[in-house]
Scaffold this motif. Structure first.
Motif, PDB file in Angstrom:
ATOM      1  N   PRO A   1       0.783  -1.237   0.000  1.00 13.70           N
ATOM      2  CA  PRO A   1       0.000   0.000   0.000  1.00 13.70           C
ATOM      3  C   PRO A   1       0.818   1.293   0.000  1.00 13.70           C
ATOM      4  O   PRO A   1       0.325   2.317  -0.448  1.00 13.70           O
ATOM      5  CB  PRO A   1      -0.850  -0.090   1.273  1.00 13.70           C
ATOM      6  N   THR A   2       2.038   1.256   0.499  1.00 11.89           N
ATOM      7  CA  THR A   2       2.776   2.524   0.585  1.00 11.89           C
ATOM      8  C   THR A   2       4.104   2.459  -0.166  1.00 11.89           C
ATOM      9  O   THR A   2       5.020   3.237   0.125  1.00 11.89           O
ATOM     10  CB  THR A   2       3.040   2.919   2.060  1.00 11.89           C
ATOM     11  N   LEU A   3       4.182   1.555  -1.136  1.00 10.75           N
ATOM     12  CA  LEU A   3       5.442   1.384  -1.868  1.00 10.75           C
ATOM     13  C   LEU A   3       5.899   2.694  -2.511  1.00 10.75           C
ATOM     14  O   LEU A   3       5.126   3.367  -3.192  1.00 10.75           O
ATOM     15  CB  LEU A   3       5.252   0.318  -2.964  1.00 10.75           C
ATOM     16  N   GLY A   4       7.139   3.044  -2.275  1.00 10.29           N
ATOM     17  CA  GLY A   4       7.721   4.224  -2.917  1.00 10.29           C
ATOM     18  C   GLY A   4       7.367   5.544  -2.259  1.00 10.29           C
ATOM     19  O   GLY A   4       7.834   6.593  -2.708  1.00 10.29           O
ATOM     20  N   LEU A   5       6.546   5.532  -1.211  1.00 13.63           N
ATOM     21  CA  LEU A   5       6.192   6.806  -0.565  1.00 13.63           C
ATOM     22  C   LEU A   5       7.191   7.115   0.553  1.00 13.63           C
ATOM     23  O   LEU A   5       7.810   6.203   1.115  1.00 13.63           O
ATOM     24  CB  LEU A   5       4.781   6.727   0.022  1.00 13.63           C
ATOM     25  N   ASP A   6       7.329   8.407   0.867  1.00 14.75           N
ATOM     26  CA  ASP A   6       8.287   8.758   1.918  1.00 14.75           C
ATOM     27  C   ASP A   6       7.733   8.338   3.287  1.00 14.75           C
ATOM     28  O   ASP A   6       6.526   8.136   3.437  1.00 14.75           O
ATOM     29  CB  ASP A   6       8.600  10.255   1.875  1.00 14.75           C
ATOM     30  N   PRO A   7       8.610   8.181   4.289  1.00 14.10           N
ATOM     31  CA  PRO A   7       8.170   7.650   5.589  1.00 14.10           C
ATOM     32  C   PRO A   7       7.012   8.431   6.212  1.00 14.10           C
ATOM     33  O   PRO A   7       6.102   7.839   6.788  1.00 14.10           O
ATOM     34  CB  PRO A   7       9.429   7.750   6.459  1.00 14.10           C
ATOM     35  N   GLN A   8       7.028   9.767   6.068  1.00 12.29           N
ATOM     36  CA  GLN A   8       5.948  10.557   6.687  1.00 12.29           C
ATOM     37  C   GLN A   8       4.608  10.261   5.996  1.00 12.29           C
ATOM     38  O   GLN A   8       3.586  10.042   6.658  1.00 12.29           O
ATOM     39  CB  GLN A   8       6.295  12.037   6.588  1.00 12.29           C
ATOM     40  N   THR A   9       4.626  10.235   4.664  1.00 12.96           N
ATOM     41  CA  THR A   9       3.387   9.947   3.931  1.00 12.96           C
ATOM     42  C   THR A   9       2.894   8.549   4.265  1.00 12.96           C
ATOM     43  O   THR A   9       1.701   8.302   4.389  1.00 12.96           O
ATOM     44  CB  THR A   9       3.641  10.070   2.406  1.00 12.96           C
ATOM     45  N   ARG A  10       3.845   7.619   4.426  1.00 10.66           N
ATOM     46  CA  ARG A  10       3.437   6.254   4.782  1.00 10.66           C
ATOM     47  C   ARG A  10       2.737   6.229   6.128  1.00 10.66           C
ATOM     48  O   ARG A  10       1.738   5.530   6.301  1.00 10.66           O
ATOM     49  CB  ARG A  10       4.667   5.334   4.807  1.00 10.66           C
ATOM     50  N   ARG A  11       3.231   7.019   7.067  1.00 13.72           N
ATOM     51  CA  ARG A  11       2.563   7.058   8.380  1.00 13.72           C
ATOM     52  C   ARG A  11       1.157   7.628   8.246  1.00 13.72           C
ATOM     53  O   ARG A  11       0.206   7.142   8.852  1.00 13.72           O
ATOM     54  CB  ARG A  11       3.386   7.889   9.366  1.00 13.72           C
TER      55      ARG A  11
END
Ligand code: ATP
Ligand code: MG
Length: 344
Positions: free
Chosen positions: A182-192
């Motif tokens: 679901p969060t592949l390639g997104l930055d850590p903050q966006t993933r949170r």
């Protein structure tokens, strides 16, 4: 746009064989071969209703293949699986109507607005006109995209696109949501942020979630994780129990005489260790109790000591002998957790 819908619903709400007291997903000895390649080798697991269940494994482990079989996009080569009580081979239409799927690769139509993407999907799933508008509003509100609904999705950020894909997968009220990376390639903050939304949605929509990931921090959100490697499930448990299985806290001692340190660990502490460069690694049940006494008694030259709780990466390493590729490991968080002692 990719849709796995199978026509209009013939009834207002889909009922499975038994709606109470069952697992949302049941998988027994499931296999998938591509020619000679065994991508999934006889895996078995259950996912309880309301659970967030994750497949954690490296590239090529068989995660997407398993999702595709469960979502009826691929036929299994052996074994059986049911989703919401429906057989994934014999009751494909019923499975498809009762699930939502977010693919690993984006499948939004970038030339349409968010609203048009959702409308298209709700037509495909036969979501009735009287609930469609309200459903779209509720879901777009849930992921804070209502104000951006008229924007073409090609103007969206990566995180906004992922949020939109997640709500698109929910428009027809599925009972199980499949999220492939679901969060592949997104930055850590966006993933949170995405995870805040997913957890909120899980409660509000009363969903079971099956996801795949190779991010350790993402796997931490799961109630249970199946660790998958090379088509095999090597362990299934809660994140905490998996970490406990590594055998306590990990200690890393840097010294200029690793051979003496290894000997001392065996003779004085009955501890087996591994050596990498000038670092001797071993585990102890309680690092904070072990460390002061160890520092006092150690006879060699102690350059540094680092103690930390095991991560899921350590779990993967201890189960498979390999490192899972995880470029997003938060080193600073690990450092904060660790106790550092310097020998004077
Ligand atoms: N359509 C296909 N034809 C042949 N081989 C395939 C096909 N799809 C996947 N494979 C192979 O099956 C194995 C498992 O692939 P899969 O996509 O399920 O892995 P994954 O765990 O999802 O990996 P990733 O983390 O890279 O997404 C890999 O060796 C892959 O090359
Ligand atoms: Mg994949």
């Amino acid at each position: 746009m990719v849709s796995i819908c199978c026509g209009k619903r013939s009834q207002s709400w889909i009922k499975s064989i038994s709606e109470t007291d069952m697992n949302s997903i049941q998988v027994e000895n499931l296999q998938k071969k591509y020619g000679k390649l065994e991508a999934v080798k006889s895996v078995s697991f259950d996912v309880a209703e309301g659970e967030i269940f994750g497949f954690l494994g490296p590239n090529g482990a068989g995660k997407t293949t398993t999702i595709n079989v469960l979502c009826t996009l691929l036929n299994p080569s052996g074994g059986s699986a049911s989703v919401n009580g429906y057989d994934v081979v014999k009751q494909r239409n019923e499975v498809r109507r009762s699930i939502g799927l977010v693919f690993q690769e984006s499948t939004l139509d970038e030339y349409l607005t968010a609203e048009q993407n959702l409308l298209f999907h709700s037509y495909a799933y036969g979501v009735s006109k009287d609930i469609r508008e309200q459903r779209m509003k509720d879901l777009l509100d849930l992921v804070d995209l209502w104000d951006r609904r008229k924007g073409k999705t090609r103007t969206y950020s990566g995180g906004m696109k992922r949020r939109l894909e997640i709500v698109r997968g929910l428009i027809h009220h599925p009972r199980v949501l499949f999220l492939d990376e679901p969060t592949l390639g997104l930055d850590p903050q966006t993933r949170r942020y995405i995870w805040d939304y997913v957890e909120d949605i899980r409660v509000k929509e009363n969903l079971t979630i099956f996801l795949t990931t190779h991010y350790m921090d993402e796997a931490e959100h799961c109630d249970r994780i199946a660790v998958i490697d090379d088509g095999n499930i090597v362990a299934i448990d809660t994140p905490d129990k998996l970490k406990d299985s590594v055998g306590g806290d990990l200690v890393m001692v840097r010294t200029n005489d690793t051979e003496s340190a290894t000997r001392e660990l065996i003779e004085n502490w009955h501890l087996e260790s591994e050596t990498q460069d000038d670092i001797v690694k071993f585990s102890v049940p309680k690092g904070e109790e072990f460390l002061p006494e160890f520092v006092k008694q150690f006879k060699g030259e102690l350059l540094s000591i680092n103690v930390r709780r095991p991560t899921l990466d350590d779990v993967f390493l201890s189960l498979t002998g390999k490192d899972i590729r995880d470029e997003e490991v938060d080193e600073s968080a690990q450092l904060k957790q660790s106790l550092k002692y310097r020998h004077r």
